[in-house]
Design an enzyme around this catalytic site. Structure first.
Site, PDB file in Angstrom:
ATOM      1  N   ASN A  20      -0.292  -3.953  -6.077  1.00  0.00           N
ATOM      2  CA  ASN A  20      -0.792  -4.006  -4.698  1.00  0.00           C
ATOM      3  C   ASN A  20      -0.753  -5.422  -4.118  1.00  0.00           C
ATOM      4  OD1 ASN A  20      -3.101  -4.797  -6.301  1.00  0.00           O
ATOM      5  ND2 ASN A  20      -4.341  -4.564  -4.469  1.00  0.00           N
ATOM      6  N   ASP A  58      -6.685  -3.701  -7.325  1.00  0.00           N
ATOM      7  CA  ASP A  58      -7.484  -2.573  -6.811  1.00  0.00           C
ATOM      8  C   ASP A  58      -8.651  -2.231  -7.739  1.00  0.00           C
ATOM      9  OD1 ASP A  58      -6.223  -1.990  -4.400  1.00  0.00           O
ATOM     10  OD2 ASP A  58      -4.805  -0.593  -5.309  1.00  0.00           O
ATOM     11  N   LYS A  76       3.447   1.272  -3.963  1.00  0.00           N
ATOM     12  CA  LYS A  76       2.836   0.510  -5.064  1.00  0.00           C
ATOM     13  C   LYS A  76       3.611   0.616  -6.379  1.00  0.00           C
ATOM     14  CE  LYS A  76      -1.874   0.418  -3.284  1.00  0.00           C
ATOM     15  NZ  LYS A  76      -3.288   0.662  -3.527  1.00  0.00           N
ATOM     16  N   ALA A 125      -4.793   4.873  -6.513  1.00  0.00           N
ATOM     17  CA  ALA A 125      -6.043   4.100  -6.563  1.00  0.00           C
ATOM     18  C   ALA A 125      -6.835   4.461  -7.816  1.00  0.00           C
ATOM     19  CB  ALA A 125      -6.871   4.374  -5.308  1.00  0.00           C
ATOM     20  N   ILE A 128     -14.090   5.540  -1.999  1.00  0.00           N
ATOM     21  CA  ILE A 128     -13.282   4.325  -1.790  1.00  0.00           C
ATOM     22  C   ILE A 128     -12.670   4.266  -0.386  1.00  0.00           C
ATOM     23  CG2 ILE A 128     -12.891   4.058  -4.268  1.00  0.00           C
ATOM     24  CD1 ILE A 128      -9.919   4.761  -3.714  1.00  0.00           C
ATOM     25  N   THR A 180       0.828  -1.197   0.000  1.00  0.00           N
ATOM     26  CA  THR A 180       0.000   0.000   0.000  1.00  0.00           C
ATOM     27  C   THR A 180       0.869   1.257   0.000  1.00  0.00           C
ATOM     28  OG1 THR A 180      -1.913   1.032   1.047  1.00  0.00           O
ATOM     29  CG2 THR A 180      -0.421  -0.113   2.529  1.00  0.00           C
TER      30      THR A 180
HETATM   31  P1  NAP Z   1      -2.552   8.985  -3.509  1.00  0.00           P
HETATM   32  O1  NAP Z   1      -1.883   8.315  -4.638  1.00  0.00           O
HETATM   33  O2  NAP Z   1      -1.736   9.682  -2.454  1.00  0.00           O
HETATM   34  O3  NAP Z   1      -3.590  10.065  -4.136  1.00  0.00           O
HETATM   35  C1  NAP Z   1      -4.277  10.974  -3.311  1.00  0.00           C
HETATM   36  C2  NAP Z   1      -5.317  11.754  -4.130  1.00  0.00           C
HETATM   37  O4  NAP Z   1      -6.019  12.625  -3.220  1.00  0.00           O
HETATM   38  C3  NAP Z   1      -4.723  12.656  -5.209  1.00  0.00           C
HETATM   39  O5  NAP Z   1      -5.614  12.761  -6.285  1.00  0.00           O
HETATM   40  C4  NAP Z   1      -4.620  14.010  -4.461  1.00  0.00           C
HETATM   41  O6  NAP Z   1      -4.627  15.128  -5.329  1.00  0.00           O
HETATM   42  C5  NAP Z   1      -5.890  13.982  -3.653  1.00  0.00           C
HETATM   43  N1  NAP Z   1      -5.851  14.860  -2.506  1.00  0.00           N
HETATM   44  C6  NAP Z   1      -5.249  14.606  -1.291  1.00  0.00           C
HETATM   45  N2  NAP Z   1      -5.418  15.677  -0.473  1.00  0.00           N
HETATM   46  C7  NAP Z   1      -6.138  16.588  -1.168  1.00  0.00           C
HETATM   47  C8  NAP Z   1      -6.654  17.893  -0.865  1.00  0.00           C
HETATM   48  N3  NAP Z   1      -6.453  18.448   0.326  1.00  0.00           N
HETATM   49  N4  NAP Z   1      -7.354  18.557  -1.819  1.00  0.00           N
HETATM   50  C9  NAP Z   1      -7.582  17.993  -3.035  1.00  0.00           C
HETATM   51  N5  NAP Z   1      -7.121  16.763  -3.389  1.00  0.00           N
HETATM   52  C10 NAP Z   1      -6.417  16.075  -2.466  1.00  0.00           C
HETATM   53  O7  NAP Z   1      -3.481   7.971  -2.700  1.00  0.00           O
HETATM   54  P2  NAP Z   1      -4.240   6.663  -3.254  1.00  0.00           P
HETATM   55  O8  NAP Z   1      -3.393   5.468  -3.121  1.00  0.00           O
HETATM   56  O9  NAP Z   1      -4.813   6.976  -4.583  1.00  0.00           O
HETATM   57  O10 NAP Z   1      -5.410   6.519  -2.152  1.00  0.00           O
HETATM   58  C11 NAP Z   1      -6.445   7.477  -2.087  1.00  0.00           C
HETATM   59  C12 NAP Z   1      -7.499   7.054  -1.061  1.00  0.00           C
HETATM   60  O11 NAP Z   1      -8.064   5.807  -1.461  1.00  0.00           O
HETATM   61  C13 NAP Z   1      -6.961   6.835   0.347  1.00  0.00           C
HETATM   62  O12 NAP Z   1      -7.911   7.350   1.240  1.00  0.00           O
HETATM   63  C14 NAP Z   1      -6.875   5.318   0.482  1.00  0.00           C
HETATM   64  O13 NAP Z   1      -7.051   4.892   1.811  1.00  0.00           O
HETATM   65  C15 NAP Z   1      -8.064   4.881  -0.379  1.00  0.00           C
HETATM   66  N6  NAP Z   1      -7.904   3.520  -0.952  1.00  0.00           N
HETATM   67  C16 NAP Z   1      -8.908   2.625  -0.720  1.00  0.00           C
HETATM   68  C17 NAP Z   1      -8.793   1.361  -1.249  1.00  0.00           C
HETATM   69  C18 NAP Z   1      -9.886   0.350  -0.998  1.00  0.00           C
HETATM   70  O14 NAP Z   1      -9.642  -0.842  -1.220  1.00  0.00           O
HETATM   71  N7  NAP Z   1     -11.062   0.764  -0.598  1.00  0.00           N
HETATM   72  C19 NAP Z   1      -7.678   0.975  -2.019  1.00  0.00           C
HETATM   73  C20 NAP Z   1      -6.690   1.946  -2.261  1.00  0.00           C
HETATM   74  C21 NAP Z   1      -6.815   3.231  -1.710  1.00  0.00           C
HETATM   75  P3  NAP Z   1      -3.234  15.678  -5.977  1.00  0.00           P
HETATM   76  O15 NAP Z   1      -2.936  14.774  -7.141  1.00  0.00           O
HETATM   77  O16 NAP Z   1      -3.566  17.068  -6.365  1.00  0.00           O
HETATM   78  O17 NAP Z   1      -2.198  15.598  -4.877  1.00  0.00           O
END
Ligand code: NAP
Length: 270
Positions: free
Chosen positions: A86, A101, A65, A131, A211, A61
């Site tokens: 993942n 994912d 990844k 994600a 998600i 995670t």
């Molecule tokens: P990531 O790669 O760090 O991406 C984070 C995303 O959130 C980016 O698009 C980022 O925008 C945006 N973001 C964060 N803070 C922000 C803010 N203050 N204002 C606007 N945009 C903001 O993370 P990820 O791996 O994609 O995971 C994202 C979420 O999905 C997490 O909460 C994680 O726990 C969840 N998740 C769930 C599963 C599941 O199985 N349910 C699986 C994977 C992930 P920028 O590009 O502008 O920074």
């Protein structure tokens, strides 16, 4: 006893150990799954030790990844296309990476209303992180025709889709979308109680998914329910990506109801 791990940083919040240990126990498999905090600077060493000590499988995670890809022997076409792994399987002396994912998300979404979802859906994905990459890939594989990505950093959105809008444009043009998915981290941790966009222009009967699975109901889903939307939290995706990982490791599709129960019990204990 076979050893499995979920690695990331931070990792304390992960429900993967509860979910996978419940499935191993139910199937009488002599295995243990544990969470291990691994910093980016420790990743290569961890993978080397895992290999030497004959660990059987990994869940990977944030933030590893993509970084883990060059440390593996083989990576599935899908994971390469998504540029994120993942799940790792240690088999015949080789470490093989997969991505479950996106498929997990689509499988969860299908439980809502398959007819409406797949006919001619116009999808808005909020966020363009790791994600989101997997989800866009899986939606395309499943022939979803129209996918728009909204993100704070527009350059990242453009890497995912030809169709992009700003978060502000997503809010004002919301009525055109049938399915809206929050893939940002807004709604959990420090950002609990916040929403990625306002939902006042939501179309009647729209599906809104988040998600995030901890909390089970984000502010975004709470607002969506108030607007009459059909909602889904991140648990179906989490359970299904985990079940697909389990199948990669063991060849057995585990009982997803049991895995869900184990996660819910752990989340509700907090
Ligand atoms: P990531 O790669 O760090 O991406 C984070 C995303 O959130 C980016 O698009 C980022 O925008 C945006 N973001 C964060 N803070 C922000 C803010 N203050 N204002 C606007 N945009 C903001 O993370 P990820 O791996 O994609 O995971 C994202 C979420 O999905 C997490 O909460 C994680 O726990 C969840 N998740 C769930 C599963 C599941 O199985 N349910 C699986 C994977 C992930 P920028 O590009 O502008 O920074």
């Amino acid at each position: 006893m076979d050893q499995y791990f979920v690695i990331g940083s931070p990792i304390v919040q992960s429900k993967s150990p509860q979910m996978h240990n419940a499935a191993f126990r139910a199937l009488g498999i002599d295995a243990n799954f544990s969470a291990t905090e691994v910093l980016p600077s420790e990743l290569a060493d961890f993978v080397e030790i895992f290999r030497k000590e004959n660990g059987k499988g990994l869940c990977v995670t944030i933030p590893h990844k993509t970084a883990i890809i060059p440390l593996l022997d083989e990576v599935s076409e899908e994971a390469l296309a998504i540029d994120a792994v993942n799940v790792v399987v240690h088999c015949d002396g080789k470490l093989v990476g997969y991505n479950t994912d996106g498929a997990g998300f689509v499988s969860g979404l299908r439980t809502l209303n398959p007819e409406q979802i797949w006919a001619d859906a116009n999808v808005l994905l909020i966020g363009a992180g790791g994600a989101a990459k997997g989800i866009v890939h899986a939606l395309k594989v499943n022939a979803i025709p129209r996918i728009t990505v909204a993100n704070r950093t527009m350059e990242k959105a453009r890497q995912l889709s030809a169709q992009v809008v700003t978060l502000q444009e997503a809010e004002t043009g919301l009525a055109q979308y049938d399915i809206i998915v929050n893939t940002t981290s807004i709604g959990m941790g420090d950002q609990a109680g916040e929403v990625p966009i306002k939902l006042s222009n939501l179309k009647a009967g729209a599906i809104v998914a988040d998600i995030i699975y901890n909390p089970l109901q984000t502010k975004f889903l709470e607002e969506a329910k108030k607007c009459g939307a059909i909602t889904q939290n991140g648990l179906p995706m989490f359970i299904r990506q985990g079940a697909l990982a389990f199948e990669h490791w063991t060849g057995i599709m585990p009982d997803t109801m049991l895995m869900e129960q184990a996660c819910l019990e752990s989340i509700r204990r907090l």
